[in-house]
Design a protein around this motif. Structure first.
Motif, PDB file in Angstrom:
ATOM      1  N   GLY A 110       5.698  12.753   9.693  1.00 17.81           N
ATOM      2  CA  GLY A 110       5.340  14.017   9.046  1.00 17.81           C
ATOM      3  C   GLY A 110       4.090  13.903   8.193  1.00 17.81           C
ATOM      4  O   GLY A 110       3.536  12.815   8.014  1.00 17.81           O
ATOM      5  N   ASP A 111       3.644  15.067   7.652  1.00 19.96           N
ATOM      6  CA  ASP A 111       2.343  15.016   6.955  1.00 19.96           C
ATOM      7  C   ASP A 111       2.394  14.341   5.584  1.00 19.96           C
ATOM      8  O   ASP A 111       1.368  13.974   5.045  1.00 19.96           O
ATOM      9  CB  ASP A 111       1.635  16.384   6.893  1.00 19.96           C
ATOM     10  N   ASP A 112       3.571  14.161   5.030  1.00 22.83           N
ATOM     11  CA  ASP A 112       3.658  13.348   3.807  1.00 22.83           C
ATOM     12  C   ASP A 112       4.531  12.120   4.123  1.00 22.83           C
ATOM     13  O   ASP A 112       5.583  11.910   3.550  1.00 22.83           O
ATOM     14  CB  ASP A 112       4.256  14.184   2.657  1.00 22.83           C
ATOM     15  N   ASN A 113       4.045  11.344   5.092  1.00 20.36           N
ATOM     16  CA  ASN A 113       4.860  10.211   5.575  1.00 20.36           C
ATOM     17  C   ASN A 113       4.698   8.979   4.677  1.00 20.36           C
ATOM     18  O   ASN A 113       3.944   9.000   3.712  1.00 20.36           O
ATOM     19  CB  ASN A 113       4.478   9.896   7.016  1.00 20.36           C
ATOM     20  N   PHE A 114       5.407   7.904   5.021  1.00 20.48           N
ATOM     21  CA  PHE A 114       5.467   6.710   4.154  1.00 20.48           C
ATOM     22  C   PHE A 114       4.115   6.017   3.974  1.00 20.48           C
ATOM     23  O   PHE A 114       3.933   5.256   3.025  1.00 20.48           O
ATOM     24  CB  PHE A 114       6.464   5.683   4.718  1.00 20.48           C
ATOM     25  N   SER A 115       3.172   6.254   4.877  1.00 22.19           N
ATOM     26  CA  SER A 115       1.863   5.593   4.763  1.00 22.19           C
ATOM     27  C   SER A 115       1.033   6.216   3.645  1.00 22.19           C
ATOM     28  O   SER A 115      -0.021   5.717   3.289  1.00 22.19           O
ATOM     29  CB  SER A 115       1.100   5.684   6.080  1.00 22.19           C
ATOM     30  N   LEU A 116       1.538   7.343   3.104  1.00 23.65           N
ATOM     31  CA  LEU A 116       0.801   8.052   2.044  1.00 23.65           C
ATOM     32  C   LEU A 116       1.530   7.991   0.707  1.00 23.65           C
ATOM     33  O   LEU A 116       1.231   8.752  -0.215  1.00 23.65           O
ATOM     34  CB  LEU A 116       0.590   9.513   2.474  1.00 23.65           C
ATOM     35  N   ARG A 117       2.535   7.124   0.619  1.00 22.57           N
ATOM     36  CA  ARG A 117       3.310   6.996  -0.629  1.00 22.57           C
ATOM     37  C   ARG A 117       2.942   5.711  -1.349  1.00 22.57           C
ATOM     38  O   ARG A 117       2.569   4.725  -0.714  1.00 22.57           O
ATOM     39  CB  ARG A 117       4.817   6.905  -0.302  1.00 22.57           C
ATOM     40  N   THR A 132       7.280  -8.242  -1.630  1.00 22.83           N
ATOM     41  CA  THR A 132       8.190  -7.209  -1.128  1.00 22.83           C
ATOM     42  C   THR A 132       7.845  -5.894  -1.802  1.00 22.83           C
ATOM     43  O   THR A 132       7.649  -5.841  -3.023  1.00 22.83           O
ATOM     44  CB  THR A 132       9.660  -7.584  -1.431  1.00 22.83           C
ATOM     45  N   LEU A 133       7.762  -4.843  -0.999  1.00 25.11           N
ATOM     46  CA  LEU A 133       7.506  -3.503  -1.539  1.00 25.11           C
ATOM     47  C   LEU A 133       8.669  -2.611  -1.124  1.00 25.11           C
ATOM     48  O   LEU A 133       9.196  -2.747  -0.010  1.00 25.11           O
ATOM     49  CB  LEU A 133       6.209  -2.933  -0.975  1.00 25.11           C
ATOM     50  N   SER A 134       9.061  -1.695  -2.010  1.00 25.64           N
ATOM     51  CA  SER A 134      10.190  -0.840  -1.654  1.00 25.64           C
ATOM     52  C   SER A 134       9.881   0.621  -1.920  1.00 25.64           C
ATOM     53  O   SER A 134       8.936   0.962  -2.646  1.00 25.64           O
ATOM     54  CB  SER A 134      11.439  -1.277  -2.419  1.00 25.64           C
ATOM     55  N   LEU A 135      10.708   1.453  -1.322  1.00 24.50           N
ATOM     56  CA  LEU A 135      10.493   2.897  -1.393  1.00 24.50           C
ATOM     57  C   LEU A 135      11.847   3.578  -1.292  1.00 24.50           C
ATOM     58  O   LEU A 135      12.726   3.104  -0.563  1.00 24.50           O
ATOM     59  CB  LEU A 135       9.639   3.295  -0.184  1.00 24.50           C
ATOM     60  N   ILE A 136      12.007   4.676  -2.038  1.00 22.30           N
ATOM     61  CA  ILE A 136      13.206   5.495  -1.842  1.00 22.30           C
ATOM     62  C   ILE A 136      12.743   6.823  -1.276  1.00 22.30           C
ATOM     63  O   ILE A 136      11.900   7.500  -1.856  1.00 22.30           O
ATOM     64  CB  ILE A 136      13.995   5.677  -3.147  1.00 22.30           C
ATOM     65  N   SER A 137      13.266   7.162  -0.119  1.00 21.01           N
ATOM     66  CA  SER A 137      12.929   8.434   0.518  1.00 21.01           C
ATOM     67  C   SER A 137      14.147   9.344   0.342  1.00 21.01           C
ATOM     68  O   SER A 137      15.211   9.077   0.906  1.00 21.01           O
ATOM     69  CB  SER A 137      12.641   8.176   2.005  1.00 21.01           C
ATOM     70  N   PRO A 138      14.015  10.405  -0.481  1.00 25.68           N
ATOM     71  CA  PRO A 138      15.202  11.204  -0.801  1.00 25.68           C
ATOM     72  C   PRO A 138      15.788  11.959   0.401  1.00 25.68           C
ATOM     73  O   PRO A 138      15.102  12.151   1.408  1.00 25.68           O
ATOM     74  CB  PRO A 138      14.698  12.181  -1.862  1.00 25.68           C
TER      75      PRO A 138
END
Ligand code: BGC
Length: 343
Positions: A110-117, A132-138
């Motif tokens: 999508g247009d606000d995908n993980f590559s832009l976070r 290590t890098l982490s992310l929470i996608s609600p």
């Protein structure tokens, strides 16, 4: 530049919410890798050529330029990389609608995908060879169900392997397909003179919008057959295949032969620089993309992507391996890029 527990971390820009950071991994062979927290991306891979550290991938010089990148350079793509037809899928008899950021389809999440976070760097476990890098996608992020907690670990070994480990968990059933989108040129001016070998006997047939028709076609003795090393530029230039001409090169999902993890699934070679890159993965497929759409400040074919991932649009093709992740399951995938001097 700031030193963080003995590891080099360059702070190059501060936004309202977070700081753009670069982590540098090094080994004793003289190889170095730079990872940025924006998009969980590989910014640089340098490998010695005649003792000179030489850039192996396409990238911007300044980390800040990644903030407006359109090409997914070095990025971690997701929640679902590649395309989902119509940006729609059904899961547990519920219909989901995602952003349509590639014609009518959803590309790379999508247009606000993980590559832009901005991903979070795990400072406690940061070393000079691993980050290590982490992310929470609600829940509901880009239309996907379930809160997804994910991480990517990059580790540089003494034998010049850059290993990428993806881990993810969800609280509701969801779909996931992560990949890395580095464009390799192995220090050459573009990918056309590189030789590619790939352990694949079939690929997904796709339509003009790159959406699978559902058919898996054998590629033996066709211009899609890379069982023996092939010069990319010569193949693209000489092909009589309309499907390759229409796409201005390769942009297909190749099904990987089911060989052991310890066997490389793809080998890319630069004769000019006498380097080979072997890709090891437990993913089921590789999207080979020869970079036609790279544009200013780059140019078409400046690098090629070997995106280890699951089959495209598995959400809408029940006979493809599934992208579904359920609560209490763990998503685990691995990609290794091994660089070797072949002199
Ligand atoms: C896709 C290409 C797309 C590119 C975007 C690749 O993974 O297969 O079609 O243009 O990503 O940079």
């Amino acid at each position: 530049m700031s030193e963080l527990a003995g590891k080099m971390v360059a702070e190059v820009a501060t936004t309202l919410e977070t700081t753009l950071e670069t982590v540098r991994l090094t080994n004793d062979y003289g190889m170095s890798v730079e990872i940025i927290n924006f998009g969980g991306r590989i910014k640089s891979i340098k490998f010695p050529v005649n003792d000179k550290p030489t850039q192996m991938i396409v990238g911007y010089t300044s980390a800040q330029d990644y903030l407006k990148d359109d090409f997914y350079l070095g990025a971690t793509c997701g929640r679902v990389c590649n395309r989902i037809a119509g940006g729609k899928f059904k899961l547990d008899s519920k219909q989901y609608q995602l952003p349509q950021n590639d014609g009518e389809n959803c590309l790379h999440g999508g247009d606000d995908n993980f590559s832009l976070r901005y991903w979070k760097i795990d400072r406690e476990n940061l070393t000079s060879t691993s980050v290590t890098l982490s992310l929470i996608s609600p829940d509901g992020d880009q239309g996907f169900p379930g809160e997804l907690t994910l991480s990517v670990t990059y580790q540089l070994n003494s034998d010049n392997k850059l290993s990428i480990q993806y881990l993810a968990n969800t609280d509701l059933a969801t779909v996931i397909n992560l990949t890395n989108h580095a464009y390799f040129n192995l220090g050459e001016k573009n990918c056309k003179s590189l030789y590619l070998q790939m352990m694949s006997s079939s690929m997904l047939e796709t339509d003009a919008a790159n959406i699978p028709t559902g058919k898996i076609v054998t590629i033996e003795d066709t211009d899609y057959d890379f069982k023996e090393p092939v010069c990319i530029g010569d193949r693209q230039h000489n092909t009589q295949y309309q499907s390759l001409k229409a796409k201005n090169g390769y942009d297909q999902c190749f099904v990987l032969d089911k060989t052991d993890f310890t066997e490389p699934k793809a080998i890319l070679t630069s004769l000019e620089n006498q380097i080979s890159l072997s890709v090891y993965t437990d993913q089921s497929a590789i999207q080979l993309y020869t970079g036609f759409y790279l544009a200013d400040p780059f140019s078409s074919y400046q690098g090629l992507c070997l995106e280890a991932q699951n089959y495209t649009d598995a959400e809408n093709n029940e006979h493809f391996p599934s992208n579904i992740l359920k609560p209490h399951q763990e998503y685990q995938r691995k990609i290794i890029y091994k660089f070797e001097s072949i002199t």
